[in-house]
Design an enzyme around this catalytic site. Sequence first.
Site, mmCIF file in Angstrom:
data_model
loop_
_atom_site.group_PDB
_atom_site.id
_atom_site.type_symbol
_atom_site.label_atom_id
_atom_site.label_comp_id
_atom_site.label_asym_id
_atom_site.label_seq_id
_atom_site.Cartn_x
_atom_site.Cartn_y
_atom_site.Cartn_z
ATOM 1 N N HIS A 1 -7.566 -5.138 9.840
ATOM 2 C CA HIS A 1 -7.252 -4.944 8.410
ATOM 3 C C HIS A 1 -5.936 -5.617 8.048
ATOM 4 O O HIS A 1 -5.055 -5.784 8.888
ATOM 5 C CB HIS A 1 -7.262 -3.462 8.011
ATOM 6 C CG HIS A 1 -6.103 -2.636 8.483
ATOM 7 N ND1 HIS A 1 -6.228 -1.303 8.820
ATOM 8 C CD2 HIS A 1 -4.788 -2.916 8.660
ATOM 9 C CE1 HIS A 1 -5.046 -0.823 9.171
ATOM 10 N NE2 HIS A 1 -4.154 -1.774 9.094
ATOM 11 N N ASN B 1 -8.089 -3.089 13.882
ATOM 12 C CA ASN B 1 -9.438 -3.461 13.451
ATOM 13 C C ASN B 1 -9.452 -4.696 12.552
ATOM 14 O O ASN B 1 -10.459 -5.008 11.926
ATOM 15 C CB ASN B 1 -10.099 -2.276 12.719
ATOM 16 C CG ASN B 1 -9.342 -1.862 11.460
ATOM 17 O OD1 ASN B 1 -8.379 -2.518 11.064
ATOM 18 N ND2 ASN B 1 -9.771 -0.786 10.830
ATOM 19 N N ASP C 1 0.800 -1.227 0.000
ATOM 20 C CA ASP C 1 0.000 0.000 0.000
ATOM 21 C C ASP C 1 0.830 1.272 0.000
ATOM 22 O O ASP C 1 2.031 1.249 0.233
ATOM 23 C CB ASP C 1 -0.981 -0.002 1.194
ATOM 24 C CG ASP C 1 -0.387 -0.648 2.436
ATOM 25 O OD1 ASP C 1 0.847 -0.611 2.593
ATOM 26 O OD2 ASP C 1 -1.166 -1.200 3.241
ATOM 27 N N GLU D 1 -9.919 -2.409 4.880
ATOM 28 C CA GLU D 1 -10.606 -2.121 6.136
ATOM 29 C C GLU D 1 -11.846 -3.013 6.265
ATOM 30 O O GLU D 1 -12.294 -3.624 5.282
ATOM 31 C CB GLU D 1 -11.011 -0.642 6.157
ATOM 32 C CG GLU D 1 -9.829 0.342 6.022
ATOM 33 C CD GLU D 1 -9.011 0.522 7.301
ATOM 34 O OE1 GLU D 1 -8.843 -0.460 8.068
ATOM 35 O OE2 GLU D 1 -8.529 1.642 7.532
HETATM 36 C C1 F6R Z 1 1.339 -1.669 6.028
HETATM 37 C C2 F6R Z 1 0.040 -2.336 6.049
HETATM 38 C C3 F6R Z 1 -0.806 -2.342 7.270
HETATM 39 C C4 F6R Z 1 -0.010 -2.548 8.561
HETATM 40 C C5 F6R Z 1 -0.944 -2.487 9.762
HETATM 41 C C6 F6R Z 1 -0.165 -2.586 11.053
HETATM 42 O O1 F6R Z 1 1.946 -1.770 4.765
HETATM 43 O O2 F6R Z 1 -0.361 -2.855 5.062
HETATM 44 O O3 F6R Z 1 -1.780 -3.347 7.165
HETATM 45 O O4 F6R Z 1 0.648 -3.777 8.508
HETATM 46 O O5 F6R Z 1 -1.650 -1.292 9.758
HETATM 47 O O6 F6R Z 1 0.602 -1.428 11.221
HETATM 48 P P1 F6R Z 1 1.736 -1.365 12.324
HETATM 49 O O7 F6R Z 1 2.736 -2.372 11.951
HETATM 50 O O8 F6R Z 1 2.291 0.041 12.226
HETATM 51 O O9 F6R Z 1 1.092 -1.656 13.626
#
Ligand code: F6R
Length: 249
Positions: A139, A137, A67, A144
Amino acid sequence: MKILNMGNKRLASEYAAIEIIKQVTEHPQTTLGLATGDTMLEVYPDLIDLINLNQTDLSEVHTFNLDEYVGLGEGDKDSYHTYMHENLFNHNSSWGKEHIHVPNGKAEDISREIKDYEAQLEAEGPVDIQLLGIGENGHIGFNEPGASFESKTRVVDLTESTINANKVHFERTEDMPTQAISMGLGSIMSAKRIILLAFGDKKANAIQQLIEGKVSEELPASILHQHDNVEILVDDTIYQQLDWSKSQG
Ligand code: F6R
């Protein structure tokens, strides 16, 4: 789906890095699916060390990041493009620049960018190892709750939960974008092997829901139950909080 208590972030990160170095050593033409965020911050230094120790040639490795924020890209301090270069790609000169793919959130024509990204992923895939973190959440990528299990790369609206979790990384919290380009759940599921890492109290609830086994678009990560090669690496903080009596298996 295997849930492994790795004790701590250190060991889990080392494990993920070792699995990747094995893969790229055995198969120089590997395609990797990469993630950003705090969860990956120890994986990439370990991987860099292993790459340098083994003098691994990465010129035929293709990478696809999950992403990028809409409006951000190369040259922006808070972009995932910058994160990946600072944390991984800038540390070894053998990466083939043309094989590194991070969605361009600053593309003039975003719909073209999305189509091209998915087409490149299809052409250079399937991904051999996909790294994933998980949102509070549930994701994965920026898919989401409510995201279609069939989804492909597209622009998504970020939820309040994600904005709150990630805005701390921005110097001015109000600069945190509210949209991102994200690989879809369908795209993620086409990977041959998936390694998801989760650490700390904040992720315990999402992992609890995941082990309860209900497959629902309300918990995007639950799609992983339909994949036959997934490892979920957690730390002891999460593991101790899991209530296995609610698990369906
Ligand atoms: C990042 C991504 C997100 C993160 C998730 C956890 O490329 O795709 O799904 O893996 O938001 O974020 P952190 O690791 O910052 O807790």
